[in-house]
Design an enzyme around this catalytic site. Structure first.
Site, PDB file in Angstrom:
ATOM      1  N   PHE A   1      -0.461   4.186  -1.190  1.00 27.63           N
ATOM      2  CA  PHE A   1      -1.559   4.227  -2.154  1.00 27.63           C
ATOM      3  C   PHE A   1      -2.459   3.003  -2.032  1.00 27.63           C
ATOM      4  CE2 PHE A   1       1.821   6.719  -4.116  1.00 27.63           C
ATOM      5  CZ  PHE A   1       1.126   7.854  -4.499  1.00 27.63           C
ATOM      6  N   HIS A   2      -3.713   3.158  -2.474  1.00 24.11           N
ATOM      7  CA  HIS A   2      -4.607   2.031  -2.702  1.00 24.11           C
ATOM      8  C   HIS A   2      -3.993   1.195  -3.821  1.00 24.11           C
ATOM      9  CE1 HIS A   2      -8.300  -0.057  -3.988  1.00 24.11           C
ATOM     10  NE2 HIS A   2      -8.744   0.203  -2.773  1.00 24.11           N
ATOM     11  N   TYR A   3      -4.399  -0.032  -3.962  1.00 25.10           N
ATOM     12  CA  TYR A   3      -3.816  -0.873  -5.008  1.00 25.10           C
ATOM     13  C   TYR A   3      -4.299  -0.493  -6.406  1.00 25.10           C
ATOM     14  CZ  TYR A   3      -8.208  -3.513  -4.961  1.00 25.10           C
ATOM     15  OH  TYR A   3      -9.530  -3.875  -5.027  1.00 25.10           O
ATOM     16  N   ARG A   4      -5.368   0.274  -6.509  1.00 26.99           N
ATOM     17  CA  ARG A   4      -5.882   0.679  -7.820  1.00 26.99           C
ATOM     18  C   ARG A   4      -5.081   1.846  -8.381  1.00 26.99           C
ATOM     19  NH1 ARG A   4     -12.117   0.072  -6.159  1.00 26.99           N
ATOM     20  NH2 ARG A   4     -12.268  -2.156  -6.569  1.00 26.99           N
ATOM     21  N   HIS A   5      -5.201   2.018  -9.704  1.00 26.25           N
ATOM     22  CA  HIS A   5      -4.536   3.115 -10.408  1.00 26.25           C
ATOM     23  C   HIS A   5      -5.593   3.966 -11.094  1.00 26.25           C
ATOM     24  CE1 HIS A   5      -0.709   0.496 -11.186  1.00 26.25           C
ATOM     25  NE2 HIS A   5      -0.968   0.645  -9.914  1.00 26.25           N
TER      26      HIS A   5
END
Length: 184
Positions: A127-131
């Site tokens: 995943f990208h580090y964002r949520h």
């Protein structure tokens, strides 16, 4: 199937409790949507084997909920390890979304990510580090526009795939009724 950087990965885990240091993952499911929240594909829904000893440590709420929804029985009958479930999930995701571009999407996903870091680190790293956390909008709506909350009710089956479908529907609801955007 189309690999697209705009696709979103939705995930939900069911666990034996909330502490990744002492609890384990017992179910994982994923869904990929396009940027407009249209479901493109449902990934594998996997019950992960855990020992009877591990399951016996669940608190009363977890034991009752996961017994009533059939998950405890599925976990006992499963022979799938966390690593095997991680690899099956990654195989599915690689067909739809490149590594490192989709935020982790769902409800209270920081909790899921804590378990992924501990037990499925390769998946956590996908995943990208964002949520994209739907619960953030729920919290904001409860403070800024509480009447909006009355228009969406969840079934709360606490089965991973059902929970993801509800999270997607909930975000679509907030998009229209809280953020006031229509689907393009």
């Amino acid at each position: 199937m189309q690999l697209d950087k705009q696709n979103l990965i939705w995930i939900d885990l069911e666990m034996t409790g909330l502490d990744p240091e002492s609890e384990r993952i017992i179910e994982i499911a994923t869904i990929v949507t396009d940027k407009h929240l249209n479901i493109l594909a449902e990934g594998p829904v996997l019950a992960i084997h855990q020992s009877d000893e591990c399951l016996a440590k669940m608190n009363d709420w977890c034991m009752k909920t996961h017994t009533e929804n059939g998950l405890v029985e599925r976990v006992k009958n499963s022979r799938l390890t966390e690593r095997a479930a991680e690899l099956q999930t990654l195989d599915f995701l690689k067909k739809w979304v490149p590594k490192g571009v989709s935020p982790i999407c769902g409800n209270s996903v920081s909790q899921d990510k804590r378990f992924l870091f501990k037990y499925m680190p390769e998946l956590a790293d996908y995943f990208h580090y964002r949520h994209l956390d739907v619960s953030t909008l729920k919290e904001l709506a409860s403070r800024w526009k509480p009447d909006v909350l009355k228009g969406f009710t969840k079934k709360n089956t606490h089965l991973a795939l059902d929970d993801i479908r509800e999270s997607i529907a909930e975000l679509a609801y907030y998009r229209e009724h809280f953020i006031n955007l229509k689907n393009e």
